[in-house]
Design a protein around this motif. Structure first.
Motif, PDB file in Angstrom:
ATOM      1  N   GLY A 195       1.521 -32.606  77.338  1.00  0.00           N
ATOM      2  CA  GLY A 195       1.785 -34.023  77.431  1.00  0.00           C
ATOM      3  C   GLY A 195       2.427 -34.353  78.771  1.00  0.00           C
ATOM      4  N   PRO A 196       2.941 -35.578  78.916  1.00  0.00           N
ATOM      5  CA  PRO A 196       3.591 -35.980  80.158  1.00  0.00           C
ATOM      6  C   PRO A 196       4.751 -35.044  80.497  1.00  0.00           C
ATOM      7  N   ALA A 197       4.917 -34.770  81.766  1.00  0.00           N
ATOM      8  CA  ALA A 197       6.000 -33.885  82.199  1.00  0.00           C
ATOM      9  C   ALA A 197       7.345 -34.565  81.989  1.00  0.00           C
ATOM     10  N   PRO A 198       8.363 -33.820  81.562  1.00  0.00           N
ATOM     11  CA  PRO A 198       9.710 -34.394  81.421  1.00  0.00           C
ATOM     12  C   PRO A 198      10.231 -34.890  82.769  1.00  0.00           C
ATOM     13  N   ALA A 199      11.132 -35.859  82.729  1.00  0.00           N
ATOM     14  CA  ALA A 199      11.698 -36.418  83.949  1.00  0.00           C
ATOM     15  C   ALA A 199      12.488 -35.354  84.714  1.00  0.00           C
ATOM     16  N   SER A 200      12.392 -35.402  86.015  1.00  0.00           N
ATOM     17  CA  SER A 200      13.084 -34.425  86.850  1.00  0.00           C
ATOM     18  C   SER A 200      14.570 -34.763  86.965  1.00  0.00           C
ATOM     19  N   PRO A 201      15.425 -33.752  87.144  1.00  0.00           N
ATOM     20  CA  PRO A 201      16.853 -34.013  87.317  1.00  0.00           C
ATOM     21  C   PRO A 201      17.137 -34.610  88.693  1.00  0.00           C
ATOM     22  N   THR A 202      18.085 -35.528  88.757  1.00  0.00           N
ATOM     23  CA  THR A 202      18.427 -36.171  90.025  1.00  0.00           C
ATOM     24  C   THR A 202      19.904 -36.038  90.384  1.00  0.00           C
ATOM     25  N   GLY A 243       9.197 -25.120  86.796  1.00  0.00           N
ATOM     26  CA  GLY A 243       9.788 -24.593  85.581  1.00  0.00           C
ATOM     27  C   GLY A 243      10.241 -25.724  84.680  1.00  0.00           C
ATOM     28  N   PRO A 244      10.995 -25.408  83.628  1.00  0.00           N
ATOM     29  CA  PRO A 244      11.471 -26.432  82.702  1.00  0.00           C
ATOM     30  C   PRO A 244      12.386 -27.467  83.374  1.00  0.00           C
ATOM     31  N   ALA A 245      12.432 -28.651  82.764  1.00  0.00           N
ATOM     32  CA  ALA A 245      13.330 -29.736  83.162  1.00  0.00           C
ATOM     33  C   ALA A 245      14.379 -29.902  82.064  1.00  0.00           C
ATOM     34  N   PRO A 246      15.428 -30.682  82.320  1.00  0.00           N
ATOM     35  CA  PRO A 246      16.477 -30.838  81.304  1.00  0.00           C
ATOM     36  C   PRO A 246      15.974 -31.302  79.939  1.00  0.00           C
ATOM     37  N   ALA A 247      14.915 -32.113  79.913  1.00  0.00           N
ATOM     38  CA  ALA A 247      14.403 -32.617  78.630  1.00  0.00           C
ATOM     39  C   ALA A 247      13.385 -31.680  77.992  1.00  0.00           C
ATOM     40  N   SER A 248      13.072 -30.564  78.634  1.00  0.00           N
ATOM     41  CA  SER A 248      12.110 -29.620  78.065  1.00  0.00           C
ATOM     42  C   SER A 248      12.657 -29.031  76.767  1.00  0.00           C
ATOM     43  N   ALA A 249      11.753 -28.747  75.844  1.00  0.00           N
ATOM     44  CA  ALA A 249      12.167 -28.228  74.544  1.00  0.00           C
ATOM     45  C   ALA A 249      12.582 -26.766  74.602  1.00  0.00           C
ATOM     46  N   SER A 250      12.151 -26.056  75.634  1.00  0.00           N
ATOM     47  CA  SER A 250      12.480 -24.638  75.732  1.00  0.00           C
ATOM     48  C   SER A 250      12.549 -24.217  77.191  1.00  0.00           C
ATOM     49  N   GLY A 251      13.109 -23.052  77.423  1.00  0.00           N
ATOM     50  CA  GLY A 251      13.115 -22.468  78.750  1.00  0.00           C
ATOM     51  C   GLY A 251      14.338 -22.810  79.586  1.00  0.00           C
ATOM     52  N   SER A 252      14.383 -22.162  80.744  1.00  0.00           N
ATOM     53  CA  SER A 252      15.528 -22.247  81.643  1.00  0.00           C
ATOM     54  C   SER A 252      15.287 -23.241  82.770  1.00  0.00           C
ATOM     55  N   THR A 253      16.103 -24.277  82.832  1.00  0.00           N
ATOM     56  CA  THR A 253      16.084 -25.222  83.948  1.00  0.00           C
ATOM     57  C   THR A 253      16.921 -24.625  85.076  1.00  0.00           C
ATOM     58  N   VAL A 254      16.294 -24.348  86.212  1.00  0.00           N
ATOM     59  CA  VAL A 254      16.985 -23.667  87.315  1.00  0.00           C
ATOM     60  C   VAL A 254      17.345 -24.664  88.410  1.00  0.00           C
ATOM     61  N   ILE A 255      18.631 -24.719  88.734  1.00  0.00           N
ATOM     62  CA  ILE A 255      19.127 -25.545  89.838  1.00  0.00           C
ATOM     63  C   ILE A 255      19.963 -24.642  90.735  1.00  0.00           C
ATOM     64  N   ALA A 256      19.661 -24.655  92.034  1.00  0.00           N
ATOM     65  CA  ALA A 256      20.327 -23.764  92.970  1.00  0.00           C
ATOM     66  C   ALA A 256      20.796 -24.530  94.203  1.00  0.00           C
ATOM     67  N   ALA A 257      21.811 -24.004  94.867  1.00  0.00           N
ATOM     68  CA  ALA A 257      22.320 -24.613  96.097  1.00  0.00           C
ATOM     69  C   ALA A 257      23.058 -23.561  96.910  1.00  0.00           C
ATOM     70  N   HIS A 258      23.175 -23.825  98.188  1.00  0.00           N
ATOM     71  CA  HIS A 258      23.959 -22.959  99.054  1.00  0.00           C
ATOM     72  C   HIS A 258      25.426 -22.980  98.626  1.00  0.00           C
ATOM     73  N   VAL A 259      26.124 -21.883  98.864  1.00  0.00           N
ATOM     74  CA  VAL A 259      27.553 -21.839  98.591  1.00  0.00           C
ATOM     75  C   VAL A 259      28.345 -22.377  99.780  1.00  0.00           C
ATOM     76  N   ASP A 260      27.835 -22.167 100.991  1.00  0.00           N
ATOM     77  CA  ASP A 260      28.456 -22.682 102.209  1.00  0.00           C
ATOM     78  C   ASP A 260      27.457 -22.561 103.346  1.00  0.00           C
ATOM     79  N   SER A 261      27.835 -23.021 104.519  1.00  0.00           N
ATOM     80  CA  SER A 261      26.997 -22.862 105.706  1.00  0.00           C
ATOM     81  C   SER A 261      27.889 -22.982 106.918  1.00  0.00           C
ATOM     82  N   LEU A 262      27.379 -22.549 108.079  1.00  0.00           N
ATOM     83  CA  LEU A 262      28.167 -22.611 109.299  1.00  0.00           C
ATOM     84  C   LEU A 262      28.419 -24.048 109.738  1.00  0.00           C
TER      85      LEU A 262
END
Length: 208
Positions: free
Chosen positions: A57-64, A103-122
């Motif tokens: 069906g329609p894809a779940p809304a993406s996280p913002t 991959g999955p989105a927050p509204a997905s019925a199953s699976g891991s929603t992966v969100i990543a970011a840098h810890v720091d930068s120069l």
């Protein structure tokens, strides 16, 4: 950068996953950390599997937006795919978190929603995800999606894992209970290679 190390009492399989769609095209919205001259964190190796999908069906809304109120984390989130080397891309602006859109989105019925970011930068110094080292069990995480819905999670576990030992099959799993996986870098910093030697992986489960 180091922080207290603990993991959930749940098994790793409870909060980990099985493989992301890797035959998807590389995202043009961001680049991997290895392509950023001032970045000090690495992209994530995304496990590969067939891109063949059954009718859906329609894809779940993406996280913002992602918030961890207790830690003062409030960041915008943008979708990414794979970089040219088949790894999860990261946003050029290291103050913005990246969501793996194949991959999955927050509204997905199953699976891991992966969100990543840098810890720091120069350039940007220490960034919001660096505070994840202070996360504790039960701490609330709120993810808002493009439809305006808020998805609430409770932290289940946090661990510092050597990059060579990271279970990316688990982190990008599309099956099993719905959950949230946050990833950044941590542990000892290799100044010669300009990279952290470990990943901090936090897992959380929906509360409502």
């Amino acid at each position: 950068m180091t922080g207290p190390r603990w993991t959930s009492a749940e098994s790793g399989a409870e909060v980990a996953s099985v493989a992301a769609a890797a035959a998807a095209p590389a995202s043009r919205a961001g680049t991997s950390a290895g392509d950023l001259p001032d970045a000090v964190t690495d992209p994530l190796d995304v496990p590969r599997q067939s891109a063949a999908l059954d009718a859906q069906g329609p894809a779940p809304a993406s996280p913002t937006r992602l918030e961890v109120p207790s830690l003062g984390i409030d960041v915008s989130v943008q979708p990414v795919g794979l970089d040219e080397q088949g790894r999860m891309a990261l946003i050029d602006d290291p103050a913005v978190a990246a969501w793996y859109q194949y991959g999955p989105a927050p509204a997905s019925a199953s699976g891991s929603t992966v969100i990543a970011a840098h810890v720091d930068s120069l350039t940007y110094d220490v960034l919001p995800f660096a505070r994840l080292r202070d996360a504790s069990p039960g701490m609330e995480i709120v993810v808002t999606d493009a439809a305006g819905a808020q998805h609430r999670y409770a932290v289940q576990g946090r661990g510092l894992v050597p990059k060579d030992d990271a279970d990316w099959d688990g982190a990008f799993d599309r099956s099993g209970p719905a959950r949230l996986t946050l990833v950044t870098c941590g542990g000892e910093f290799d100044y010669g290679a300009r990279r952290y030697l470990s990943n901090l992986v936090l897992t959380a489960t929906p509360t409502r």
